[in-house]
Design an enzyme around this catalytic site. Structure first.
Site, short mmCIF file in Angstrom:
data_model
loop_
_atom_site.label_atom_id
_atom_site.label_comp_id
_atom_site.label_asym_id
_atom_site.label_seq_id
_atom_site.Cartn_x
_atom_site.Cartn_y
_atom_site.Cartn_z
N ALA A 251 -2.50 9.84 2.83
CA ALA A 251 -3.31 9.23 3.90
C ALA A 251 -3.84 7.83 3.56
O ALA A 251 -4.67 7.30 4.29
CB ALA A 251 -4.45 10.13 4.35
N ALA A 252 -3.33 7.22 2.48
CA ALA A 252 -3.72 5.82 2.21
C ALA A 252 -3.26 4.94 3.36
O ALA A 252 -4.02 4.10 3.87
CB ALA A 252 -3.07 5.34 0.91
N GLY A 253 -2.00 5.14 3.78
CA GLY A 253 -1.47 4.34 4.89
C GLY A 253 -2.22 4.62 6.19
O GLY A 253 -2.45 3.70 7.00
N ASP A 254 -2.61 5.86 6.42
CA ASP A 254 -3.36 6.20 7.64
C ASP A 254 -4.74 5.57 7.63
O ASP A 254 -5.23 5.07 8.65
CB ASP A 254 -3.51 7.73 7.77
P1 ATP Z 1 0.85 7.07 1.95
O1 ATP Z 1 2.17 7.48 2.57
O2 ATP Z 1 0.73 7.43 0.50
O3 ATP Z 1 -0.32 7.43 2.77
P2 ATP Z 1 1.85 4.50 2.54
O4 ATP Z 1 3.16 4.55 1.81
O5 ATP Z 1 1.90 4.61 4.02
O6 ATP Z 1 0.82 5.49 1.94
P3 ATP Z 1 1.01 2.33 0.88
O7 ATP Z 1 1.62 1.00 1.10
O8 ATP Z 1 1.44 3.10 -0.30
O9 ATP Z 1 1.14 3.12 2.24
O10 ATP Z 1 -0.59 2.19 0.77
C1 ATP Z 1 -1.37 1.77 1.87
C2 ATP Z 1 -2.51 0.93 1.35
O11 ATP Z 1 -3.31 1.71 0.46
C3 ATP Z 1 -2.10 -0.29 0.54
O12 ATP Z 1 -1.77 -1.39 1.38
C4 ATP Z 1 -3.36 -0.52 -0.27
O13 ATP Z 1 -4.33 -1.15 0.54
C5 ATP Z 1 -3.82 0.91 -0.56
N1 ATP Z 1 -3.26 1.38 -1.84
C6 ATP Z 1 -2.17 2.14 -2.01
N2 ATP Z 1 -1.92 2.36 -3.33
C7 ATP Z 1 -2.91 1.73 -4.00
C8 ATP Z 1 -3.24 1.57 -5.38
N3 ATP Z 1 -2.48 2.11 -6.35
N4 ATP Z 1 -4.34 0.86 -5.69
C9 ATP Z 1 -5.13 0.31 -4.75
N5 ATP Z 1 -4.87 0.41 -3.41
C10 ATP Z 1 -3.78 1.11 -3.04
O1 RIB Z 2 0.15 10.42 6.17
C1 RIB Z 2 -0.33 11.60 5.58
C2 RIB Z 2 -0.06 12.76 6.48
O2 RIB Z 2 1.33 12.93 6.62
C3 RIB Z 2 -0.58 14.07 5.94
O3 RIB Z 2 -1.91 14.32 6.33
C4 RIB Z 2 0.42 15.08 6.49
O4 RIB Z 2 -0.11 15.89 7.49
C5 RIB Z 2 1.59 14.25 7.02
O5 RIB Z 2 1.61 14.23 8.38
#
Ligand code: ATP
Ligand code: RIB
Length: 306
Positions: A251-254
């Site tokens: 949920a970092a991306g969310d």
């Molecule tokens: P996920 O699928 O794991 O929720 P994502 O692949 O959609 O994430 P990422 O680009 O990995 O998205 O991460 C989203 C944001 O989270 C990044 O732009 C950054 O702001 C933050 N982030 C992710 N990883 C890190 C990290 N190792 N340290 C600090 N911030 C991070």
């Molecule tokens: O982006 C993270 C989410 O992806 C999780 O909460 C899981 O439910 C999947 O949909």
């Protein structure tokens, strides 16, 4: 009329999370170390991320007529999110995500969409009056694609800013891009959409340019531990990631997309919104779980020293 609300259209999942020392091999049984149940789903996570920034939020989607669905709706209401447009589907179970996290913190996610897969273009028609009152409409790709396309086109026609988080990655029709105000792919999603392998800032710029040329107003590529890259017709910028102790990136991306939407809805510049979202997501990766990891506005401001 001032448009102050944000509508999030998308999925709700119950995340069933197992921690294992390593991912088991074919036919192997392994003892896990922990099990947790978290509220998740890309749509619901992004709705929570918007609401925790103090913005009035409406969530639209579908849950099953089961305990998970009831819990999901109650949880969103507890967050102050309006749930009038969350439909209870009698024919499908609530969405579930099975998440395996290994000792290094790497995750593997398997989603069974259930009711999320029944969100239909007809559901979107009912949302048009709501869209007309919203500053932004936020959408992801965890509901059927034809519904996503209907939602993007309707939101654009209703004059709302359209923020699309193209996750999980799927190809999109070319005529959809000009309806998008902001697109927020991660590296692999940007690659699938553009054919450019995104590994660094130079390749992020190339991929973003492809998306801009297709008609999106603003491209923000999230780069994990490298932060985020933004490109509009007025220029480009890179916001480096904060140095934090990463425990769980689910949920970092969310968190990033929801926080970004909240600031764009409030009228901040794209760069200000990306800097804020980058801080919100940095906090999220220091915490376990999907929705439990999303910070509030007060937490983000404290993190930024404001
Ligand atoms: P996920 O699928 O794991 O929720 P994502 O692949 O959609 O994430 P990422 O680009 O990995 O998205 O991460 C989203 C944001 O989270 C990044 O732009 C950054 O702001 C933050 N982030 C992710 N990883 C890190 C990290 N190792 N340290 C600090 N911030 C991070
Ligand atoms: O982006 C993270 C989410 O992806 C999780 O909460 C899981 O439910 C999947 O949909």
């Amino acid at each position: 009329m001032q448009r102050t609300k944000i509508l999030v259209i998308g999925s709700l999942n119950m995340d069933l999370v197992v921690h294992v020392p390593r991912v088991p091999n074919n036919g192997e049984t392994l003892l896990g170390t922990e099990f947790h149940r978290y509220f998740g789903g890309k749509g619901a996570n992004q709705a929570v991320a918007v609401a925790r920034q103090g913005v009035r939020t409406i969530m639209a989607g579908r849950v099953g007529a089961d305990a998970f669905g009831q819990d999901q709706v109650a949880k969103l209401q507890e967050e102050g999110i309006e749930t009038d447009y969350l439909l209870v589907d009698d024919e499908h179970a609530s969405g579930v995500a099975f998440i395996v996290i290994d000792a290094q913190g790497n995750n593997r996610i398997m989603v069974v969409p259930g009711a999320n897969g029944a969100v239909s273009p007809r559901d979107i028609e009912a949302l048009e009056p709501v869209m007309a009152e919203c500053s932004c409409v936020v959408i992801q790709l965890e509901i059927p694609l034809e519904t996503v396309f209907a939602a993007v086109r309707s939101a654009h026609a209703q004059g709302a800013k359209v923020i699309l988080n193209p996750a999980p990655a799927q190809p999109l029709p070319m005529d959809l891009y000009p309806c998008l105000t902001v697109i927020t792919p991660n590296e692999s999603e940007a690659q699938l959409l553009t054919g450019v392998e995104v590994t660094d800032l130079a390749t992020a710029r190339q991929a973003a340019q492809v998306l801009l040329d297709r008609g999106v107003l603003a491209v923000v590529i999230t780069l994990g531990s490298q932060g985020a890259y933004g490109l509009t017709l007025s220029g480009e910028f890179h916001v480096p990631a904060h140095q934090v102790n990463v425990v769980d990136t689910v949920a970092a991306g969310d968190t990033f997309t929801g926080a970004l939407a909240a600031l764009i809805g409030e009228g901040h510049s794209l760069r200000e919104a990306v800097e804020y979202a980058n801080a919100a997501a940095a906090i999220a990766v220091t915490r376990h779980g999907a929705q439990p990891s999303v910070p509030t506005k007060a937490e983000v401001l404290r993190f930024l020293g404001k």
